[in-house]
Scaffold this motif. Structure first.
Motif, mmCIF file in Angstrom:
data_model
loop_
_atom_site.group_PDB
_atom_site.id
_atom_site.type_symbol
_atom_site.label_atom_id
_atom_site.label_comp_id
_atom_site.label_asym_id
_atom_site.label_seq_id
_atom_site.Cartn_x
_atom_site.Cartn_y
_atom_site.Cartn_z
ATOM 1 N N LEU A 1 1.233 -1.095 -0.385
ATOM 2 C CA LEU A 1 -0.099 -0.285 -0.118
ATOM 3 C C LEU A 1 0.615 1.329 0.469
ATOM 4 O O LEU A 1 1.602 1.690 0.802
ATOM 5 N N VAL A 2 0.844 2.006 -0.909
ATOM 6 C CA VAL A 2 1.833 3.477 -0.818
ATOM 7 C C VAL A 2 0.821 4.793 -0.355
ATOM 8 O O VAL A 2 1.265 4.999 0.811
ATOM 9 N N ALA A 3 -0.743 4.389 -0.832
ATOM 10 C CA ALA A 3 -1.494 5.714 -0.118
ATOM 11 C C ALA A 3 -3.157 5.258 -0.049
ATOM 12 O O ALA A 3 -3.083 4.337 -0.872
ATOM 13 N N GLY A 4 -3.691 5.941 1.370
ATOM 14 C CA GLY A 4 -5.077 5.027 1.101
ATOM 15 C C GLY A 4 -5.684 6.371 1.313
ATOM 16 O O GLY A 4 -5.335 7.449 2.545
ATOM 17 N N ILE A 5 -7.015 6.538 1.112
ATOM 18 C CA ILE A 5 -7.664 7.484 2.222
ATOM 19 C C ILE A 5 -9.468 7.371 1.608
ATOM 20 O O ILE A 5 -9.985 6.893 1.432
ATOM 21 N N TRP B 1 -14.138 -1.564 3.367
ATOM 22 C CA TRP B 1 -13.908 -1.411 4.576
ATOM 23 C C TRP B 1 -12.922 0.112 5.119
ATOM 24 O O TRP B 1 -11.786 0.870 4.190
ATOM 25 N N PRO B 2 -12.442 0.788 5.939
ATOM 26 C CA PRO B 2 -12.249 1.673 6.627
ATOM 27 C C PRO B 2 -10.494 1.408 6.439
ATOM 28 O O PRO B 2 -10.160 -0.241 6.535
ATOM 29 N N ARG C 1 -9.945 10.764 5.751
ATOM 30 C CA ARG C 1 -8.589 9.846 6.903
ATOM 31 C C ARG C 1 -7.502 9.382 5.651
ATOM 32 O O ARG C 1 -8.243 8.700 4.763
ATOM 33 N N THR C 2 -6.039 9.731 5.860
ATOM 34 C CA THR C 2 -5.224 9.062 4.989
ATOM 35 C C THR C 2 -4.040 8.657 5.688
ATOM 36 O O THR C 2 -3.874 8.515 6.999
ATOM 37 N N LYS C 3 -3.877 7.774 4.762
ATOM 38 C CA LYS C 3 -2.565 6.582 5.540
ATOM 39 C C LYS C 3 -1.464 6.627 4.854
ATOM 40 O O LYS C 3 -1.723 6.202 3.131
#
Length: 118
Positions: free
Chosen positions: A44-48, A97-98, A53-55
């Motif tokens: 996973l590079v990035a999620g939103i 899913w979150p 909310r980001t990761k």
């Protein structure tokens, strides 16, 4: 069923920038970008999430930025200060899913190649 269509990617020199875009056929809670380099696991590079909310992966945290337009069901990944180690196939993904739940991502794009030359 949600379909994901990616655009962007290509070949750039180290230090350059690229922007990836992904359009979903419907709304979904979490969208993100994964990448897979030859011989390595997909990460996973990035999620939103739809509420912002980001990761980010640690390796891209200060260089990449993810954003989304909930009205258009799109997610973008702005990649700056690119390095040769960022070379990979990048996949758009989406899930009901979150972030961080450990549940599988439900939908995947076809992937787009990003190549960074040194």
């Amino acid at each position: 069923q949600v379909q994901l269509v990616e655009s962007g990617g290509g070949l750039v020199q180290a230090g350059g920038s690229l922007r990836l875009s992904c359009a979903a056929s419907g709304s979904i809670f979490t969208m993100g970008w994964f990448r897979q380099a030859p011989g390595k696991q997909r990460e996973l590079v990035a999620g939103i999430t739809s509420n912002g909310r980001t990761k980010y992966a640690r390796s891209v945290n200060t260089r990449f930025s993810i954003s989304r337009d909930n009205a258009k069901n799109t997610v973008d990944l702005q990649m700056n200060s690119l390095k040769p180690e960022d070379t990979a196939v990048y996949y758009c993904a989406a899930t009901r899913w979150p972030l961080g739940t450990g549940n599988p991502w439900d939908y995947w794009g076809q992937g787009t190649q990003v190549t960074i030359s040194s």
